[in-house]
Design an enzyme around this catalytic site. Structure first.
Site, PDB file in Angstrom:
ATOM      1  N   GLU A   1       7.678   2.540  -6.571  1.00  0.00           N
ATOM      2  CA  GLU A   1       7.903   2.015  -5.221  1.00  0.00           C
ATOM      3  C   GLU A   1       7.972   3.167  -4.224  1.00  0.00           C
ATOM      4  O   GLU A   1       8.429   4.256  -4.560  1.00  0.00           O
ATOM      5  CB  GLU A   1       9.229   1.242  -5.191  1.00  0.00           C
ATOM      6  CG  GLU A   1       9.062  -0.260  -5.183  1.00  0.00           C
ATOM      7  CD  GLU A   1       8.620  -0.826  -3.826  1.00  0.00           C
ATOM      8  OE1 GLU A   1       7.907  -0.130  -3.071  1.00  0.00           O
ATOM      9  OE2 GLU A   1       8.977  -1.978  -3.548  1.00  0.00           O
ATOM     10  N   ASP A   2       7.538   2.882  -3.022  1.00  0.00           N
ATOM     11  CA  ASP A   2       7.610   3.906  -1.986  1.00  0.00           C
ATOM     12  C   ASP A   2       9.028   4.072  -1.456  1.00  0.00           C
ATOM     13  O   ASP A   2       9.599   5.146  -1.480  1.00  0.00           O
ATOM     14  CB  ASP A   2       6.637   3.592  -0.833  1.00  0.00           C
ATOM     15  CG  ASP A   2       6.788   2.164  -0.304  1.00  0.00           C
ATOM     16  OD1 ASP A   2       7.620   1.404  -0.841  1.00  0.00           O
ATOM     17  OD2 ASP A   2       6.074   1.805   0.646  1.00  0.00           O
TER      18      ASP A   2
ATOM     19  N   LYS B   1      16.991   4.277   1.112  1.00  0.00           N
ATOM     20  CA  LYS B   1      17.797   4.408   2.336  1.00  0.00           C
ATOM     21  C   LYS B   1      19.245   4.170   1.976  1.00  0.00           C
ATOM     22  O   LYS B   1      19.584   3.175   1.350  1.00  0.00           O
ATOM     23  CB  LYS B   1      17.336   3.391   3.371  1.00  0.00           C
ATOM     24  CG  LYS B   1      15.993   3.724   3.961  1.00  0.00           C
ATOM     25  CD  LYS B   1      15.731   2.856   5.179  1.00  0.00           C
ATOM     26  CE  LYS B   1      14.256   2.958   5.557  1.00  0.00           C
ATOM     27  NZ  LYS B   1      13.915   1.978   6.596  1.00  0.00           N
TER      28      LYS B   1
ATOM     29  N   LYS C   1       0.831  -1.190   0.000  1.00  0.00           N
ATOM     30  CA  LYS C   1       0.000   0.000   0.000  1.00  0.00           C
ATOM     31  C   LYS C   1       0.876   1.255   0.000  1.00  0.00           C
ATOM     32  O   LYS C   1       0.421   2.334  -0.296  1.00  0.00           O
ATOM     33  CB  LYS C   1      -0.874   0.016   1.267  1.00  0.00           C
ATOM     34  CG  LYS C   1      -1.799  -1.177   1.394  1.00  0.00           C
ATOM     35  CD  LYS C   1      -2.495  -1.093   2.787  1.00  0.00           C
ATOM     36  CE  LYS C   1      -3.150  -2.440   3.093  1.00  0.00           C
ATOM     37  NZ  LYS C   1      -3.551  -2.510   4.508  1.00  0.00           N
ATOM     38  N   GLY C   2       2.140   1.086   0.358  1.00  0.00           N
ATOM     39  CA  GLY C   2       2.991   2.246   0.625  1.00  0.00           C
ATOM     40  C   GLY C   2       3.055   3.264  -0.494  1.00  0.00           C
ATOM     41  O   GLY C   2       3.166   4.462  -0.247  1.00  0.00           O
TER      42      GLY C   2
ATOM     43  N   ASP D   1      14.715  -0.332   1.021  1.00  0.00           N
ATOM     44  CA  ASP D   1      15.548  -0.498   2.218  1.00  0.00           C
ATOM     45  C   ASP D   1      16.655  -1.494   1.857  1.00  0.00           C
ATOM     46  O   ASP D   1      17.695  -1.110   1.332  1.00  0.00           O
ATOM     47  CB  ASP D   1      14.642  -0.988   3.355  1.00  0.00           C
ATOM     48  CG  ASP D   1      15.387  -1.110   4.670  1.00  0.00           C
ATOM     49  OD1 ASP D   1      16.552  -0.697   4.738  1.00  0.00           O
ATOM     50  OD2 ASP D   1      14.798  -1.623   5.641  1.00  0.00           O
TER      51      ASP D   1
ATOM     52  N   ASP E   1       3.824   3.349   6.429  1.00  0.00           N
ATOM     53  CA  ASP E   1       3.155   3.083   7.701  1.00  0.00           C
ATOM     54  C   ASP E   1       4.049   2.363   8.684  1.00  0.00           C
ATOM     55  O   ASP E   1       5.088   1.826   8.331  1.00  0.00           O
ATOM     56  CB  ASP E   1       1.963   2.150   7.455  1.00  0.00           C
ATOM     57  CG  ASP E   1       2.445   0.737   7.135  1.00  0.00           C
ATOM     58  OD1 ASP E   1       3.342   0.598   6.272  1.00  0.00           O
ATOM     59  OD2 ASP E   1       1.975  -0.226   7.748  1.00  0.00           O
TER      60      ASP E   1
ATOM     61  N   PHE F   1      13.927   4.217  10.236  1.00  0.00           N
ATOM     62  CA  PHE F   1      12.562   3.872   9.859  1.00  0.00           C
ATOM     63  C   PHE F   1      11.736   5.145   9.736  1.00  0.00           C
ATOM     64  O   PHE F   1      11.810   6.038  10.583  1.00  0.00           O
ATOM     65  CB  PHE F   1      11.933   2.920  10.880  1.00  0.00           C
ATOM     66  CG  PHE F   1      10.777   2.180  10.285  1.00  0.00           C
ATOM     67  CD1 PHE F   1      10.992   1.069   9.476  1.00  0.00           C
ATOM     68  CD2 PHE F   1       9.476   2.619  10.486  1.00  0.00           C
ATOM     69  CE1 PHE F   1       9.922   0.406   8.896  1.00  0.00           C
ATOM     70  CE2 PHE F   1       8.399   1.963   9.901  1.00  0.00           C
ATOM     71  CZ  PHE F   1       8.620   0.851   9.105  1.00  0.00           C
ATOM     72  N   VAL F   2      10.973   5.250   8.661  1.00  0.00           N
ATOM     73  CA  VAL F   2      10.201   6.471   8.415  1.00  0.00           C
ATOM     74  C   VAL F   2       8.738   6.135   8.136  1.00  0.00           C
ATOM     75  O   VAL F   2       8.413   5.022   7.718  1.00  0.00           O
ATOM     76  CB  VAL F   2      10.778   7.273   7.216  1.00  0.00           C
ATOM     77  CG1 VAL F   2      12.139   7.848   7.558  1.00  0.00           C
ATOM     78  CG2 VAL F   2      10.863   6.420   5.959  1.00  0.00           C
TER      79      VAL F   2
ATOM     80  N   ARG G   1       0.039   6.645   7.528  1.00  0.00           N
ATOM     81  CA  ARG G   1       0.131   6.782   6.074  1.00  0.00           C
ATOM     82  C   ARG G   1      -0.341   8.152   5.617  1.00  0.00           C
ATOM     83  O   ARG G   1       0.046   8.642   4.571  1.00  0.00           O
ATOM     84  CB  ARG G   1      -0.734   5.724   5.370  1.00  0.00           C
ATOM     85  CG  ARG G   1      -0.273   4.289   5.568  1.00  0.00           C
ATOM     86  CD  ARG G   1      -0.949   3.390   4.534  1.00  0.00           C
ATOM     87  NE  ARG G   1      -0.837   1.982   4.851  1.00  0.00           N
ATOM     88  CZ  ARG G   1       0.200   1.213   4.529  1.00  0.00           C
ATOM     89  NH1 ARG G   1       1.223   1.728   3.887  1.00  0.00           N
ATOM     90  NH2 ARG G   1       0.210  -0.067   4.834  1.00  0.00           N
TER      91      ARG G   1
HETATM   92  P1  IMP Z   1      13.231  -3.875   1.317  1.00  0.00           P
HETATM   93  O1  IMP Z   1      12.838  -5.184   0.726  1.00  0.00           O
HETATM   94  O2  IMP Z   1      14.111  -4.036   2.527  1.00  0.00           O
HETATM   95  O3  IMP Z   1      13.839  -2.949   0.327  1.00  0.00           O
HETATM   96  O4  IMP Z   1      11.933  -3.243   1.919  1.00  0.00           O
HETATM   97  C1  IMP Z   1      11.087  -2.508   1.137  1.00  0.00           C
HETATM   98  C2  IMP Z   1       9.709  -2.441   1.688  1.00  0.00           C
HETATM   99  O5  IMP Z   1       9.701  -2.447   3.108  1.00  0.00           O
HETATM  100  C3  IMP Z   1       9.082  -1.134   1.272  1.00  0.00           C
HETATM  101  O6  IMP Z   1       8.352  -1.282   0.089  1.00  0.00           O
HETATM  102  C4  IMP Z   1       8.202  -0.797   2.444  1.00  0.00           C
HETATM  103  O7  IMP Z   1       6.941  -1.384   2.284  1.00  0.00           O
HETATM  104  C5  IMP Z   1       8.889  -1.412   3.626  1.00  0.00           C
HETATM  105  N1  IMP Z   1       9.754  -0.445   4.320  1.00  0.00           N
HETATM  106  C6  IMP Z   1      11.093  -0.380   4.297  1.00  0.00           C
HETATM  107  N2  IMP Z   1      11.561   0.628   5.042  1.00  0.00           N
HETATM  108  C7  IMP Z   1      10.469   1.251   5.535  1.00  0.00           C
HETATM  109  C8  IMP Z   1      10.290   2.397   6.383  1.00  0.00           C
HETATM  110  O8  IMP Z   1      11.238   3.056   6.843  1.00  0.00           O
HETATM  111  N3  IMP Z   1       9.013   2.735   6.656  1.00  0.00           N
HETATM  112  C9  IMP Z   1       7.942   2.043   6.204  1.00  0.00           C
HETATM  113  N4  IMP Z   1       8.075   0.967   5.409  1.00  0.00           N
HETATM  114  C10 IMP Z   1       9.326   0.568   5.080  1.00  0.00           C
HETATM  115 MG    MG Z   2       6.234  -1.196  -0.037  1.00  0.00          MG
END
Ligand code: IMP
Ligand code: MG
Length: 503
Positions: free
Chosen positions: A422-423, A454, A366-367, A426, A482, A475-476, A488
């Site tokens: 993508e939102d 990040k 949903k992000g 990480d 969310d 974390f944001v 959100r």
């Molecule tokens: P990744 O697989 O570690 O890159 O994580 C990506 C997904 O984790 C994003 O699409 C978000 O849904 C969630 N996510 C990662 N960091 C944050 C954050 O700081 N706040 C909220 N959601 C996050």
């Molecule tokens: Mg996401």
């Protein structure tokens, strides 16, 4: 030198002096590093470089892509021993997958010195001209390779390198990928060039090589004119006043300076957008590598992609966190104003890049919902929109690495230009999973637009076409992001601070 190395070749086949007359090796005694795959051209390069009196080091790059690649290294090592050249082997890791040729070339370049000599012949030159023509290259691309110490065999034909290897009793490696019709170059070599020669009723290889030489000369003249007309390419007024052909060259020279030839040259669309900025018709534009060109007080400046978020003043911060969120939400990391401004820029860049073929935007729920909502309104094209939902988190604030598809796409991706929205990235694991999943559905192209990245967290290469902001790793929440489904609806992106809840 290893002891017991056989003395350098004393007697060369009779053709060697006449071949050397057409080569462009550095003077005798000079060091020369040669890239030697073990094919006929590079083995001929090695032999001729030694015969020319250079102090030769042969480097073989093992891509580890084919079984038997170690045996290929041995072919080169043996030839180097025989000719009394030094030998080095470099290993690179190239994963199989799309765009293999380009990735292998990039990996190879990263382990070879910048001035390495290669065994390209006149036949390769002609192929390069045609490949570049088909890719839409301008004058510089059509000028192809310049003769000189980096390409000493450009005046030789491929049948001559083959014949030299045979005369020397060398058994070159045969790379089966040279026959693979999926590579443009192979079809140019085996289909297009023979057809051109047939239509022209003559061997067109020397014709194309000669034309490339003429175009290189003309390009040099234009470069000189461009330098005279626009000595400082960051001078917006001079750029806007110069004849278009010279202004374009000035922009290219500025964006890919001589000291940084590894930089990707800007596309002609990007150059045109930079000129619009110079003329004052746009404030800023995105160019290759996520860099940005802006104009301020008559001067253009390039901003590197790590558009680090500027610290926000605290007195403004407190008032921008709503009272119901204040016990868990810290200062904004990216303010609503910065988000709005950046989304407009991203939309403009996407509009320019996809003008010929509007994309299908795939939002990740949903992000990305709010970002997607704002972004599509900043894109001035008939775009299609679809969503998928993946879950990678549960309620923890750390990446689990496990990705589950909760809602799949409705749209068919075959032949579409897909842009994933993508939102936040990480670890990059979610995106990597998604990319493989979507790629398997045969899109015409697949790119990613990520609002936030990040810094320093990614364990996998990302290859992002568009990035909103690079932020420190914390974390944001907000603007769609969310924690446990909350926050959100904050207008800015904020640091999440559970500790604030404690008294
Ligand atoms: P990744 O697989 O570690 O890159 O994580 C990506 C997904 O984790 C994003 O699409 C978000 O849904 C969630 N996510 C990662 N960091 C944050 C954050 O700081 N706040 C909220 N959601 C996050
Ligand atoms: Mg996401």
């Amino acid at each position: 030198m290893s002891e017991g190395a056989p003395a350098a070749e004393r007697r060369w086949p009779e053709v060697v002096p006449s071949l050397l007359e057409r080569c462009s090796f550095p003077p005798p005694g000079h060091p020369l590093t040669c890239a030697v795959s073990g094919g006929p051209d590079s083995l001929a390069l090695l032999a001729l470089a030694v015969a020319a009196g250079c102090r030769v080091t042969a480097i073989h790059v093992d891509h580890g892509l084919r079984p038997g690649s170690a045996a290929e290294a041995e072919v080169v090592a043996a030839a180097a021993r025989r000719f009394g050249a030094r030998f080095e082997r470099r290993q690179v890791a190239v994963a199989p997958g799309p765009n293999l040729e380009a990735r292998a070339r990039a990996a190879r370049r990263s382990v070879l010195p910048a001035d390495v000599a290669t065994g390209h012949t006149m036949d390769d030159q002609a192929e390069t001209v045609l490949c570049n023509l088909l890719r839409g290259a301008g004058l510089d691309g059509l000028g192809a390779m310049a003769p000189g110490p980096r390409h000493p065999l450009l005046e030789l034909r491929r049948h001559e390198t083959e014949a030299l290897c045979a005369a020397l009793g060398l058994e070159p490696v045969r790379d089966p990928s040279n026959l693979d019709p999926r590579h443009l170059r192979n079809r140019v070599r085996h289909e297009l060039l023979p057809l051109c020669s047939e239509l022209a009723r003559r061997d067109v290889v020397p014709v194309l090589a000669r034309q490339a030489g003429l175009l290189r000369e003309e390009a040099q003249v234009l470069d000189q004119l461009a330098r005279a007309e626009v000595p400082d390419p960051s001078d917006a007024r001079a750029l806007a006043a110069a004849p278009l052909a010279l202004a374009r060259r000035a922009v290219r020279r500025w964006l890919v300076p001589d000291q940084a030839p590894e930089r990707h040259p800007p596309s002609s669309a990007a150059v045109a957008r930079v000129l619009e900025v110079a003329a004052g018709r746009r404030v800023a534009t995105e160019i290759e590598g996520g860099r940005q060109v802006r104009r301020s007080r008559g001067h253009l400046a390039v901003a590197e992609p790590s558009d680090k978020v500027r610290p926000v003043r605290t007195e403004r911060v407190a008032s921008s966190v709503p009272s119901w969120a204040q016990h868990e939400v810290g200062e904004p990391v990216v303010t609503a104003e910065a988000l709005a401004e950046r989304v407009i820029e991203l939309g403009a860049a996407i509009t320019a890049d996809y003008a010929q073929a509007p994309p299908l935007l795939v939002g990740v729920l949903k992000g990305a919902m709010i970002f997607m909502g704002d972004l599509i309104r900043a894109i001035d094209l008939p775009v299609d929109v679809d969503f998928m939902a993946v879950s990678s988190y549960g309620s923890a604030t750390r990446t689990s690495g496990v990705v589950r598809i909760v809602k799949d796409l409705d749209a068919d991706l075959a032949g579409r230009h897909v842009l994933v929205v993508e939102d936040i990235i990480d670890s990059g694991l979610t995106l990597n999973y998604l990319r493989r999943y979507l790629q398997a559905r045969g899109p015409e192209s697949l790119e990613v637009c990520a609002l936030l990245v990040k810094e320093g967290e990614q364990r996998v290469p990302l290859d992002l076409r568009y990035v909103g902001f690079r932020i420190p790793s914390a974390f944001v929440v907000g603007y769609g992001l969310d924690v446990d489904e909350r926050y959100r609806n904050l207008a800015s992106v904020h640091r999440y601070r559970p500790s604030l809840a404690e008294p």
